[in-house]
Scaffold this motif. Structure first.
Motif, mmCIF file in Angstrom:
data_model
loop_
_atom_site.group_PDB
_atom_site.id
_atom_site.type_symbol
_atom_site.label_atom_id
_atom_site.label_comp_id
_atom_site.label_asym_id
_atom_site.label_seq_id
_atom_site.Cartn_x
_atom_site.Cartn_y
_atom_site.Cartn_z
ATOM 1 N N ALA A 54 -6.382 -3.402 5.321
ATOM 2 C CA ALA A 54 -5.861 -2.552 4.244
ATOM 3 C C ALA A 54 -5.709 -1.117 4.718
ATOM 4 O O ALA A 54 -4.718 -0.454 4.404
ATOM 5 C CB ALA A 54 -6.782 -2.614 3.031
ATOM 6 N N GLY A 55 -6.679 -0.636 5.482
ATOM 7 C CA GLY A 55 -6.600 0.727 5.998
ATOM 8 C C GLY A 55 -5.375 0.936 6.867
ATOM 9 O O GLY A 55 -4.703 1.964 6.781
ATOM 10 N N THR A 56 -5.074 -0.046 7.686
ATOM 11 C CA THR A 56 -3.897 0.034 8.555
ATOM 12 C C THR A 56 -2.609 0.093 7.737
ATOM 13 O O THR A 56 -1.715 0.893 8.021
ATOM 14 C CB THR A 56 -3.865 -1.171 9.521
ATOM 15 N N VAL A 57 -2.510 -0.746 6.721
ATOM 16 C CA VAL A 57 -1.322 -0.750 5.859
ATOM 17 C C VAL A 57 -1.181 0.590 5.144
ATOM 18 O O VAL A 57 -0.090 1.163 5.082
ATOM 19 C CB VAL A 57 -1.382 -1.916 4.844
ATOM 20 N N ILE A 58 -2.273 1.107 4.619
ATOM 21 C CA ILE A 58 -2.234 2.379 3.898
ATOM 22 C C ILE A 58 -1.824 3.509 4.832
ATOM 23 O O ILE A 58 -0.942 4.314 4.511
ATOM 24 C CB ILE A 58 -3.595 2.671 3.228
ATOM 25 N N GLU A 59 -2.442 3.573 6.009
ATOM 26 C CA GLU A 59 -2.121 4.631 6.969
ATOM 27 C C GLU A 59 -0.681 4.580 7.442
ATOM 28 O O GLU A 59 -0.072 5.609 7.715
ATOM 29 C CB GLU A 59 -3.059 4.546 8.168
ATOM 30 N N SER A 60 -0.118 3.379 7.529
ATOM 31 C CA SER A 60 1.254 3.246 8.004
ATOM 32 C C SER A 60 2.282 3.521 6.916
ATOM 33 O O SER A 60 3.481 3.513 7.177
ATOM 34 C CB SER A 60 1.480 1.841 8.573
ATOM 35 N N GLY A 61 1.811 3.758 5.697
ATOM 36 C CA GLY A 61 2.738 4.008 4.593
ATOM 37 C C GLY A 61 3.283 2.731 3.991
ATOM 38 O O GLY A 61 4.258 2.761 3.243
ATOM 39 N N ASP A 117 1.872 2.076 -1.746
ATOM 40 C CA ASP A 117 1.885 3.313 -2.516
ATOM 41 C C ASP A 117 0.948 3.164 -3.709
ATOM 42 O O ASP A 117 0.325 2.115 -3.897
ATOM 43 C CB ASP A 117 3.300 3.658 -2.977
ATOM 44 N N CYS A 118 0.824 4.193 -4.506
ATOM 45 C CA CYS A 118 -0.124 4.180 -5.626
ATOM 46 C C CYS A 118 0.189 3.082 -6.637
ATOM 47 O O CYS A 118 -0.722 2.419 -7.140
ATOM 48 C CB CYS A 118 -0.152 5.547 -6.302
ATOM 49 N N ASP A 119 1.467 2.868 -6.946
ATOM 50 C CA ASP A 119 1.821 1.809 -7.896
ATOM 51 C C ASP A 119 1.433 0.437 -7.372
ATOM 52 O O ASP A 119 0.909 -0.399 -8.109
ATOM 53 C CB ASP A 119 3.319 1.833 -8.214
ATOM 54 N N THR A 120 1.666 0.201 -6.099
ATOM 55 C CA THR A 120 1.320 -1.088 -5.498
ATOM 56 C C THR A 120 -0.191 -1.288 -5.483
ATOM 57 O O THR A 120 -0.687 -2.371 -5.820
ATOM 58 C CB THR A 120 1.895 -1.202 -4.073
ATOM 59 N N MET A 121 -0.934 -0.255 -5.104
ATOM 60 C CA MET A 121 -2.388 -0.371 -5.110
ATOM 61 C C MET A 121 -2.906 -0.624 -6.519
ATOM 62 O O MET A 121 -3.808 -1.443 -6.722
ATOM 63 C CB MET A 121 -3.041 0.873 -4.503
ATOM 64 N N ALA A 122 -2.330 0.055 -7.516
ATOM 65 C CA ALA A 122 -2.738 -0.173 -8.906
ATOM 66 C C ALA A 122 -2.503 -1.627 -9.296
ATOM 67 O O ALA A 122 -3.347 -2.264 -9.934
ATOM 68 C CB ALA A 122 -1.975 0.758 -9.840
ATOM 69 N N GLN A 123 -1.378 -2.185 -8.880
ATOM 70 C CA GLN A 123 -1.063 -3.571 -9.204
ATOM 71 C C GLN A 123 -2.049 -4.534 -8.540
ATOM 72 O O GLN A 123 -2.531 -5.471 -9.169
ATOM 73 C CB GLN A 123 0.363 -3.901 -8.760
ATOM 74 N N VAL A 124 -2.359 -4.303 -7.281
ATOM 75 C CA VAL A 124 -3.302 -5.163 -6.565
ATOM 76 C C VAL A 124 -4.680 -5.102 -7.211
ATOM 77 O O VAL A 124 -5.315 -6.129 -7.456
ATOM 78 C CB VAL A 124 -3.387 -4.767 -5.068
#
Length: 107
Positions: A82-89, A92-99
């Motif tokens: 997850a950290g790798t995906v977040i760091e690579s862009g 986004d906030c909407d996607t994280m909220a959905q997950v």
């Protein structure tokens, strides 16, 4: 921000597999990033409020302090992914909220 400090049933006393723990480690990483970086997101209040009410969140929160070494490695793999995906862009906030909502919103 949410509080993470309860004691309860241990993962090793339940049938939680390593794949689920890896996914949960990734969700936990997203929750931390979301709580710190997405406070202006349109879903922020709903997501954070729901975490504090979610029985599933409470159960996992209690159990995560009692993982076996093998389960901890699975959790860490999820965090790293997850950290790798977040760091690579790659999210986004909407996607994280959905997950986060998919894991804890309806349980």
């Amino acid at each position: 921000m949410f509080i993470l400090n309860n004691v309860g049933h241990a993962f090793h006393e339940t049938e939680v597999d390593e794949k689920e723990l890896a996914m949960l480690g990734g969700v936990w990483t997203q929750m931390i990033v979301y709580s710190q970086m997405c406070s202006d997101n349109q879903y922020y209040d709903q997501v954070i409020d729901r975490l504090n009410e979610s029985p599933r969140f409470q159960r996992y929160n209690e159990e995560r302090e009692h993982v076996t070494e093998r389960q901890a490695l699975a959790w860490e793999r999820g965090e790293l992914g997850a950290g790798t995906v977040i760091e690579s862009g790659g999210t986004d906030c909407d996607t994280m909220a959905q997950v986060i909502w998919e894991w804890f919103g309806s349980n």
